[in-house]
Motif scaffolding. Sequence first.
Motif, PDB file in Angstrom:
ATOM      1  N   PRO A  21       1.267  -1.215   0.108  1.00  0.00           N
ATOM      2  CA  PRO A  21      -0.399  -0.348   0.265  1.00  0.00           C
ATOM      3  C   PRO A  21       0.885   0.885   0.028  1.00  0.00           C
ATOM      4  O   PRO A  21       1.642   1.762   0.545  1.00  0.00           O
ATOM      5  CB  PRO A  21      -0.735   0.101   1.387  1.00  0.00           C
ATOM      6  CG  PRO A  21      -0.573  -0.802   2.159  1.00  0.00           C
ATOM      7  CD  PRO A  21       0.286  -2.057   1.037  1.00  0.00           C
ATOM      8  N   THR A  26      -3.051   3.807   1.390  1.00  0.00           N
ATOM      9  CA  THR A  26      -3.494   3.513   3.382  1.00  0.00           C
ATOM     10  C   THR A  26      -3.930   5.030   3.636  1.00  0.00           C
ATOM     11  O   THR A  26      -5.101   4.894   4.325  1.00  0.00           O
ATOM     12  CB  THR A  26      -1.788   3.855   3.283  1.00  0.00           C
ATOM     13  OG1 THR A  26      -1.324   3.593   3.134  1.00  0.00           O
ATOM     14  CG2 THR A  26      -1.945   3.744   5.018  1.00  0.00           C
ATOM     15  N   SER A  29      -8.178   4.006   2.085  1.00  0.00           N
ATOM     16  CA  SER A  29      -8.752   3.394   3.531  1.00  0.00           C
ATOM     17  C   SER A  29      -8.897   3.750   5.015  1.00  0.00           C
ATOM     18  O   SER A  29     -10.007   3.349   4.937  1.00  0.00           O
ATOM     19  CB  SER A  29      -7.820   1.661   3.628  1.00  0.00           C
ATOM     20  OG  SER A  29      -7.420   1.355   2.489  1.00  0.00           O
ATOM     21  N   LEU A  30      -7.926   4.276   5.007  1.00  0.00           N
ATOM     22  CA  LEU A  30      -7.256   4.949   6.169  1.00  0.00           C
ATOM     23  C   LEU A  30      -9.146   5.681   6.550  1.00  0.00           C
ATOM     24  O   LEU A  30      -9.248   6.355   7.602  1.00  0.00           O
ATOM     25  CB  LEU A  30      -6.400   5.081   7.219  1.00  0.00           C
ATOM     26  CG  LEU A  30      -5.494   4.399   7.958  1.00  0.00           C
ATOM     27  CD1 LEU A  30      -4.012   5.046   8.008  1.00  0.00           C
ATOM     28  CD2 LEU A  30      -5.953   3.181   9.354  1.00  0.00           C
ATOM     29  N   LEU A  49      -4.319  -4.780   5.287  1.00  0.00           N
ATOM     30  CA  LEU A  49      -2.951  -3.953   4.388  1.00  0.00           C
ATOM     31  C   LEU A  49      -2.471  -4.206   4.706  1.00  0.00           C
ATOM     32  O   LEU A  49      -1.878  -4.764   5.943  1.00  0.00           O
ATOM     33  CB  LEU A  49      -2.848  -2.452   4.762  1.00  0.00           C
ATOM     34  CG  LEU A  49      -4.408  -1.208   4.706  1.00  0.00           C
ATOM     35  CD1 LEU A  49      -3.701  -0.525   4.631  1.00  0.00           C
ATOM     36  CD2 LEU A  49      -5.023  -0.839   2.889  1.00  0.00           C
ATOM     37  N   VAL A  52       1.957  -0.949   6.556  1.00  0.00           N
ATOM     38  CA  VAL A  52       1.758   0.409   6.606  1.00  0.00           C
ATOM     39  C   VAL A  52       3.800   0.820   6.610  1.00  0.00           C
ATOM     40  O   VAL A  52       4.059   0.467   7.703  1.00  0.00           O
ATOM     41  CB  VAL A  52       1.093   1.367   7.419  1.00  0.00           C
ATOM     42  CG1 VAL A  52       1.401   2.867   7.675  1.00  0.00           C
ATOM     43  CG2 VAL A  52      -0.013   1.050   7.709  1.00  0.00           C
ATOM     44  N   LEU A  56       4.167   6.725   6.328  1.00  0.00           N
ATOM     45  CA  LEU A  56       2.360   7.226   6.646  1.00  0.00           C
ATOM     46  C   LEU A  56       1.834   6.280   8.360  1.00  0.00           C
ATOM     47  O   LEU A  56       0.710   6.637   7.976  1.00  0.00           O
ATOM     48  CB  LEU A  56       2.287   6.134   5.573  1.00  0.00           C
ATOM     49  CG  LEU A  56       1.869   6.685   3.972  1.00  0.00           C
ATOM     50  CD1 LEU A  56       2.077   5.245   3.443  1.00  0.00           C
ATOM     51  CD2 LEU A  56       1.504   7.427   3.940  1.00  0.00           C
ATOM     52  N   THR A  57       2.532   6.384   9.243  1.00  0.00           N
ATOM     53  CA  THR A  57       2.339   5.754  10.088  1.00  0.00           C
ATOM     54  C   THR A  57       1.518   7.464  11.332  1.00  0.00           C
ATOM     55  O   THR A  57       0.141   7.049  12.212  1.00  0.00           O
ATOM     56  CB  THR A  57       3.560   4.870  10.537  1.00  0.00           C
ATOM     57  OG1 THR A  57       4.748   6.132  11.281  1.00  0.00           O
ATOM     58  CG2 THR A  57       3.562   3.985  10.261  1.00  0.00           C
ATOM     59  N   SER A  62      -3.615   3.725  11.804  1.00  0.00           N
ATOM     60  CA  SER A  62      -2.507   3.654  11.383  1.00  0.00           C
ATOM     61  C   SER A  62      -1.772   2.049  11.885  1.00  0.00           C
ATOM     62  O   SER A  62      -1.960   0.868  11.763  1.00  0.00           O
ATOM     63  CB  SER A  62      -1.286   4.216  10.637  1.00  0.00           C
ATOM     64  OG  SER A  62      -0.925   4.485  11.663  1.00  0.00           O
ATOM     65  N   VAL A  65      -4.693  -1.644  11.680  1.00  0.00           N
ATOM     66  CA  VAL A  65      -4.557  -1.942  10.471  1.00  0.00           C
ATOM     67  C   VAL A  65      -4.010  -3.390  11.137  1.00  0.00           C
ATOM     68  O   VAL A  65      -2.848  -3.861  11.402  1.00  0.00           O
ATOM     69  CB  VAL A  65      -3.260  -1.114   9.298  1.00  0.00           C
ATOM     70  CG1 VAL A  65      -3.108  -2.036   8.247  1.00  0.00           C
ATOM     71  CG2 VAL A  65      -3.884  -0.102   9.701  1.00  0.00           C
ATOM     72  N   THR A  67      -2.419  -6.146   8.969  1.00  0.00           N
ATOM     73  CA  THR A  67      -1.983  -7.271   8.391  1.00  0.00           C
ATOM     74  C   THR A  67      -1.590  -8.424   8.164  1.00  0.00           C
ATOM     75  O   THR A  67      -1.194  -8.992   7.840  1.00  0.00           O
ATOM     76  CB  THR A  67      -0.126  -6.173   8.853  1.00  0.00           C
ATOM     77  OG1 THR A  67       0.524  -6.958  10.207  1.00  0.00           O
ATOM     78  CG2 THR A  67      -0.294  -4.703   8.813  1.00  0.00           C
TER      79      THR A  67
END
Length: 316
Positions: A21, A26, A29-30, A49, A52, A56-57, A62, A65, A67
């Motif tokens: 992503p 990202t 989605s968020l 996803l 991250v 982008l955290t 985030s 997410v 994973t």
Amino acid sequence: MNIDQLIGGAKTIGISSHVRPDGDATGSSLAMYLYIKKNYPKVRVDVFLEKVLPELTFIEGSDIVNTEFKTDVKSYDLFIVVDCSKDRIGEAEKFFDAAKKTVNIDHHVSNTGTGDEVYIVPDASSACELVYDVLDKDRIDLDIAKAIYTGIVTDTGVFKYNNTSPKTLRVAAELISYGFDFGKLIDHVFYEKTYLQNQILGRALLESIMLMDGKCIVSVVSRQNMEFYGAESNDLDGIVNQLLLTVGVECAIFMYEIAPLEYKVSLRSSGIVNVEEVAKMLGGGGHVRAAGCIVNGTQHDVINNITKYIHRQLEG
Ligand SMILES: [Mn+2]
């Protein structure tokens, strides 16, 4: 698309986007996740996803997410796919297939729409711009605005690529009215590099060569150099764009060795050369101004092979 009606009718919602992503995947989605959490606190929402990216955290949410792609929900009432079609969401595809209702929001031309409710606009800058379209503007907050802004910034190369429209900028204008430090956000998600990344960028620029009377520039990073700096492939992102910013250059080629005698090639054009055509000839793909392919051979052979096609276009 009436997203509020769709969300309102669901008790469990899953969200996913493409593998590896990026900022748009990202962010979109968020943004969708945060909107549901804020306005429908009773709804269970899971975001699936892959990891991250570190830059982008900062996007709120985030940290939740999923994973691992594991859930106790057998069949989501609603499953939302953003920034791609359902066949690019990797392990999450099984949740999409099992869901009672599906939604797809995307801006890729190749996506013909996969889902019960689709909102596909190929001209849009980003999935984030489209997510902004469908959300109720009165129920967006600062964190949602930042998530959306992030995806627009990354997919437009900071409002530079030709997917940037007057509407994109109007959306961005509305987003910054929520009041966040957008300069800092842009530096953080787009321009900042690690020391290692700067070192390898410097090396690639130092060793670049000009061809075709300065219309084409080439640089190669060998496996030895990658190992010397401890660089991963994502540390090389952006080198090709910097090469293209050389005065007089129409076309930039950046390549690095992914295995002995196998090169990952990135191509960029300022507009005259169609690098998608070049990449296609070599089994790759992309867009007119940005494309890539994987080519086998010695460094010398690979460069000869690629520049042959570029030369043809520049001559023609
Ligand atoms: Mn996108």
